[in-house]
Design a protein around this motif. Sequence first.
Motif, PDB file in Angstrom:
ATOM      1  N   VAL A 184      40.416 -44.099 -43.561  1.00  0.00           N
ATOM      2  CA  VAL A 184      40.779 -45.479 -43.204  1.00  0.00           C
ATOM      3  C   VAL A 184      40.856 -45.618 -41.685  1.00  0.00           C
ATOM      4  O   VAL A 184      40.301 -46.567 -41.106  1.00  0.00           O
ATOM      5  N   LYS A 185      41.543 -44.709 -41.056  1.00  0.00           N
ATOM      6  CA  LYS A 185      41.731 -44.802 -39.611  1.00  0.00           C
ATOM      7  C   LYS A 185      40.403 -44.703 -38.871  1.00  0.00           C
ATOM      8  O   LYS A 185      40.220 -45.337 -37.816  1.00  0.00           O
ATOM      9  N   GLU A 186      39.465 -43.939 -39.409  1.00  0.00           N
ATOM     10  CA  GLU A 186      38.142 -43.869 -38.797  1.00  0.00           C
ATOM     11  C   GLU A 186      37.435 -45.220 -38.918  1.00  0.00           C
ATOM     12  O   GLU A 186      36.794 -45.691 -37.967  1.00  0.00           O
ATOM     13  N   CYS A 187      37.554 -45.859 -40.072  1.00  0.00           N
ATOM     14  CA  CYS A 187      36.917 -47.163 -40.297  1.00  0.00           C
ATOM     15  C   CYS A 187      37.510 -48.254 -39.409  1.00  0.00           C
ATOM     16  O   CYS A 187      36.806 -49.187 -39.014  1.00  0.00           O
ATOM     17  N   LEU A 188      38.811 -48.165 -39.132  1.00  0.00           N
ATOM     18  CA  LEU A 188      39.527 -49.233 -38.431  1.00  0.00           C
ATOM     19  C   LEU A 188      39.959 -48.826 -37.031  1.00  0.00           C
ATOM     20  O   LEU A 188      40.836 -49.434 -36.445  1.00  0.00           O
ATOM     21  N   ARG A 189      39.327 -47.801 -36.489  1.00  0.00           N
ATOM     22  CA  ARG A 189      39.712 -47.275 -35.177  1.00  0.00           C
ATOM     23  C   ARG A 189      39.492 -48.294 -34.070  1.00  0.00           C
ATOM     24  O   ARG A 189      40.324 -48.456 -33.181  1.00  0.00           O
ATOM     25  N   ASP A 190      38.361 -48.991 -34.111  1.00  0.00           N
ATOM     26  CA  ASP A 190      38.066 -49.979 -33.075  1.00  0.00           C
ATOM     27  C   ASP A 190      38.812 -51.281 -33.356  1.00  0.00           C
ATOM     28  O   ASP A 190      38.921 -51.701 -34.513  1.00  0.00           O
TER      29      ASP A 190
END
Length: 286
Positions: A184-190
């Motif tokens: 999740v954090k990779e998907c929503l990092r930006d």
Amino acid sequence: MDRVRTVKANGIEFGYLSMGSGPLALCLHGFPDSAHTWRHLLPELAERGYHAVAPFMRGYAPTGVPADGAYEGGALIADAVALHDALGGDADAVLIGHDWGALPVYGAVAFAPGRWRRAVAMAMPPIGAMLTSFFDYEQLKRSFYIFLFQTGLAETAATSEGFIEGLWRDWSPGYAAGEDVAHVKECLRDPENLAAAIGYYRAMLGTTPQTGHYAEEQAAVGRVGERPVLYLHGHDDGCLGADLVKGAAPHLPKGSRVQVLRGAGHFLHLERPREVNDAILRWLDR
């Protein structure tokens, strides 16, 4: 399955995971989640003779952020239909969705019934059923984040230490979500991707007005469709309480089925993959 492929659909470059060949089995994730949530189901769908595909939903990297900023239900329905076309789907395709991914399941079988043979929705009852109990006090406490996401503090809160981990912990008590939270954090990092994920909730309550680009699809939101739907819900769901399921059946198409799984929370397909996969595969085999 770990290699991310891309396809353009509905004007957006979608990243997706896939396995197998045959009729399309389109699997849609919710929040705060990613396409990796289907890692237990995709291999079994492939073994059953499906082209199992799990896209990253609009705005979730590596999928692009829509230029029109549309996150209303109609846009999600349009994405499902466009992905069906782009991925070579036919009348034998099946549609599976969890949480936010369940909303376009209901809408797509109403808007474009000829594209889907059967459908499965999980962890988000039909809108008509949710309205009966959503404003009960206990459910309002569970839904605090929805109201928080209408404010200018949403992005700050969502990136604060432990926030996403806390949602997973509360929603699926006892489940070790480390791998899922990392995805999740990779998907929503930006920041633009995080704003997109929160945008679903702002569109949901009208904080962000509908774009009007998907009027026909939006009209299908909440309408009873024409293809049978298997609805699965965890008895211990800490996001949307099991009480919301009581009135689900009348809001589902003829021939549908509702099943509540004991000992499972919101992410039931990850907590109880064997039981959930078996239920889905039996449903699709019928």
